[in-house]
Design a protein around this motif. Structure first.
Motif, PDB file in Angstrom:
ATOM      1  N   LEU A 159      55.125  12.030  -5.771  1.00 24.16           N
ATOM      2  CA  LEU A 159      55.955  13.058  -6.408  1.00 24.16           C
ATOM      3  C   LEU A 159      56.191  14.227  -5.454  1.00 24.16           C
ATOM      4  O   LEU A 159      57.301  14.750  -5.356  1.00 24.16           O
ATOM      5  N   ILE A 160      55.126  14.631  -4.750  1.00 20.16           N
ATOM      6  CA  ILE A 160      55.235  15.744  -3.800  1.00 20.16           C
ATOM      7  C   ILE A 160      56.176  15.347  -2.661  1.00 20.16           C
ATOM      8  O   ILE A 160      57.042  16.123  -2.255  1.00 20.16           O
ATOM      9  N   SER A 161      56.012  14.128  -2.163  1.00 20.26           N
ATOM     10  CA  SER A 161      56.871  13.630  -1.085  1.00 20.26           C
ATOM     11  C   SER A 161      58.337  13.610  -1.527  1.00 20.26           C
ATOM     12  O   SER A 161      59.220  14.053  -0.793  1.00 20.26           O
ATOM     13  N   ASP A 162      58.586  13.106  -2.744  1.00 22.72           N
ATOM     14  CA  ASP A 162      59.953  13.064  -3.280  1.00 22.72           C
ATOM     15  C   ASP A 162      60.530  14.465  -3.401  1.00 22.72           C
ATOM     16  O   ASP A 162      61.690  14.704  -3.075  1.00 22.72           O
ATOM     17  N   SER A 163      59.700  15.400  -3.864  1.00 21.12           N
ATOM     18  CA  SER A 163      60.140  16.786  -4.029  1.00 21.12           C
ATOM     19  C   SER A 163      60.531  17.396  -2.675  1.00 21.12           C
ATOM     20  O   SER A 163      61.557  18.055  -2.555  1.00 21.12           O
ATOM     21  N   LEU A 164      59.716  17.138  -1.663  1.00 20.83           N
ATOM     22  CA  LEU A 164      59.989  17.699  -0.333  1.00 20.83           C
ATOM     23  C   LEU A 164      61.187  17.039   0.347  1.00 20.83           C
ATOM     24  O   LEU A 164      61.858  17.668   1.158  1.00 20.83           O
ATOM     25  N   VAL A 219      47.116  19.232 -10.112  1.00 23.95           N
ATOM     26  CA  VAL A 219      48.549  19.005  -9.905  1.00 23.95           C
ATOM     27  C   VAL A 219      49.320  19.141 -11.207  1.00 23.95           C
ATOM     28  O   VAL A 219      50.417  19.689 -11.228  1.00 23.95           O
ATOM     29  N   SER A 220      48.743  18.672 -12.307  1.00 24.84           N
ATOM     30  CA  SER A 220      49.466  18.723 -13.577  1.00 24.84           C
ATOM     31  C   SER A 220      49.358  20.082 -14.271  1.00 24.84           C
ATOM     32  O   SER A 220      49.942  20.284 -15.326  1.00 24.84           O
ATOM     33  N   GLY A 221      48.615  21.014 -13.663  1.00 25.88           N
ATOM     34  CA  GLY A 221      48.516  22.362 -14.222  1.00 25.88           C
ATOM     35  C   GLY A 221      47.448  22.506 -15.286  1.00 25.88           C
ATOM     36  O   GLY A 221      47.348  23.536 -15.945  1.00 25.88           O
ATOM     37  N   LYS A 222      46.605  21.482 -15.467  1.00 23.22           N
ATOM     38  CA  LYS A 222      45.550  21.543 -16.485  1.00 23.22           C
ATOM     39  C   LYS A 222      44.266  22.158 -15.938  1.00 23.22           C
ATOM     40  O   LYS A 222      43.328  22.385 -16.693  1.00 23.22           O
ATOM     41  N   ALA A 223      44.228  22.384 -14.624  1.00 25.79           N
ATOM     42  CA  ALA A 223      43.055  23.014 -14.006  1.00 25.79           C
ATOM     43  C   ALA A 223      43.527  24.086 -13.041  1.00 25.79           C
ATOM     44  O   ALA A 223      44.634  24.026 -12.507  1.00 25.79           O
ATOM     45  N   VAL A 282      50.080  25.273  -1.111  1.00 27.65           N
ATOM     46  CA  VAL A 282      50.503  24.104  -1.876  1.00 27.65           C
ATOM     47  C   VAL A 282      50.884  24.436  -3.326  1.00 27.65           C
ATOM     48  O   VAL A 282      51.557  23.659  -3.984  1.00 27.65           O
ATOM     49  N   GLU A 283      50.523  25.615  -3.791  1.00 26.00           N
ATOM     50  CA  GLU A 283      50.785  25.976  -5.185  1.00 26.00           C
ATOM     51  C   GLU A 283      52.257  25.851  -5.602  1.00 26.00           C
ATOM     52  O   GLU A 283      52.543  25.279  -6.652  1.00 26.00           O
ATOM     53  N   PRO A 284      53.217  26.363  -4.800  1.00 22.59           N
ATOM     54  CA  PRO A 284      54.618  26.231  -5.226  1.00 22.59           C
ATOM     55  C   PRO A 284      55.061  24.770  -5.351  1.00 22.59           C
ATOM     56  O   PRO A 284      55.870  24.423  -6.199  1.00 22.59           O
ATOM     57  N   ILE A 285      54.504  23.908  -4.512  1.00 25.33           N
ATOM     58  CA  ILE A 285      54.855  22.487  -4.562  1.00 25.33           C
ATOM     59  C   ILE A 285      54.266  21.844  -5.804  1.00 25.33           C
ATOM     60  O   ILE A 285      54.930  21.062  -6.481  1.00 25.33           O
ATOM     61  N   PHE A 286      53.026  22.180  -6.124  1.00 22.31           N
ATOM     62  CA  PHE A 286      52.418  21.664  -7.350  1.00 22.31           C
ATOM     63  C   PHE A 286      53.247  22.083  -8.555  1.00 22.31           C
ATOM     64  O   PHE A 286      53.463  21.308  -9.465  1.00 22.31           O
ATOM     65  N   LYS A 287      53.722  23.327  -8.548  1.00 17.23           N
ATOM     66  CA  LYS A 287      54.512  23.829  -9.674  1.00 17.23           C
ATOM     67  C   LYS A 287      55.790  23.000  -9.863  1.00 17.23           C
ATOM     68  O   LYS A 287      56.207  22.734 -10.976  1.00 17.23           O
ATOM     69  N   LYS A 288      56.399  22.585  -8.734  1.00 15.82           N
ATOM     70  CA  LYS A 288      57.636  21.806  -8.814  1.00 15.82           C
ATOM     71  C   LYS A 288      57.417  20.422  -9.385  1.00 15.82           C
ATOM     72  O   LYS A 288      58.306  19.854  -9.996  1.00 15.82           O
ATOM     73  N   VAL A 289      56.238  19.846  -9.174  1.00 14.43           N
ATOM     74  CA  VAL A 289      56.007  18.480  -9.645  1.00 14.43           C
ATOM     75  C   VAL A 289      55.232  18.426 -10.965  1.00 14.43           C
ATOM     76  O   VAL A 289      55.051  17.365 -11.531  1.00 14.43           O
ATOM     77  N   GLN A 290      54.789  19.584 -11.460  1.00 13.20           N
ATOM     78  CA  GLN A 290      53.975  19.620 -12.681  1.00 13.20           C
ATOM     79  C   GLN A 290      54.608  18.897 -13.854  1.00 13.20           C
ATOM     80  O   GLN A 290      53.958  18.142 -14.555  1.00 13.20           O
ATOM     81  N   LYS A 311      56.603  16.474 -13.847  1.00 12.63           N
ATOM     82  CA  LYS A 311      56.672  15.021 -13.636  1.00 12.63           C
ATOM     83  C   LYS A 311      55.286  14.390 -13.557  1.00 12.63           C
ATOM     84  O   LYS A 311      55.156  13.190 -13.650  1.00 12.63           O
ATOM     85  N   ALA A 312      54.254  15.222 -13.345  1.00 10.66           N
ATOM     86  CA  ALA A 312      52.902  14.710 -13.133  1.00 10.66           C
ATOM     87  C   ALA A 312      52.250  14.334 -14.469  1.00 10.66           C
ATOM     88  O   ALA A 312      51.794  15.186 -15.196  1.00 10.66           O
ATOM     89  N   LYS A 313      52.253  13.069 -14.762  1.00 10.89           N
ATOM     90  CA  LYS A 313      51.598  12.573 -15.977  1.00 10.89           C
ATOM     91  C   LYS A 313      50.262  11.975 -15.561  1.00 10.89           C
ATOM     92  O   LYS A 313      50.056  10.767 -15.600  1.00 10.89           O
TER      93      LYS A 313
END
Length: 126
Positions: free
Chosen positions: A16-21, A86-90, A113-121, A123-125
């Motif tokens: 997901l991160i790779s796709d986002s970038l 990554v999913s924002g639960k922690a 890495v935080e802004p990238i995690f935010k972008k994929v949150q 989609k991150a199931k």
């Protein structure tokens, strides 16, 4: 080519991160401009095995399994906790303070890495 390792369920996030970038040059350039670091992630699964991934936010804006020449910071945590992060639960700070997240290298670069995690949150199931 997928970056996912089936023994590490949360590693799907690296795809997901790779796709986002790679979705747009502008996004990749922005991530590099903000990140200015090469981040390593070492995950440990329930069986005690470890695997590593790298996010280059210094030059290429790519995610890979190949060890780069220089890693600015390495984050080590469980596969489960990485999925939650990554999913924002922690929260990274809480994981760090509780000893569940270990950081080696330039600790201040870990926040890149935080802004990238935010972008994929969304989609991150994980």
């Amino acid at each position: 080519m997928t970056l996912k390792n089936d023994a590490f369920p949360s590693s799907a996030a690296f795809d997901l991160i790779s796709d986002s970038l790679s979705s747009s040059d502008a996004e990749r350039k922005e991530a590099i401009q903000k990140g200015k670091a090469v981040l390593g992630f070492t995950l440990k699964n329930k069986e005690g095995k470890e695997d590593s991934w790298y996010i280059d936010l210094k030059d290429t804006g790519k995610v890979s399994k190949d060890v780069p020449k220089k890693v600015d910071v390495t984050l080590s945590l469980s596969d489960d906790d990485f999925g939650k992060l990554v999913s924002g639960k922690a929260n990274a700070q809480k994981l760090f303070m509780s000893g569940k997240l270990k950081v080696k290298g330039a600790v201040t670069k870990a926040t890149a890495v935080e802004p990238i995690f935010k972008k994929v949150q969304s989609k991150a199931k994980l």
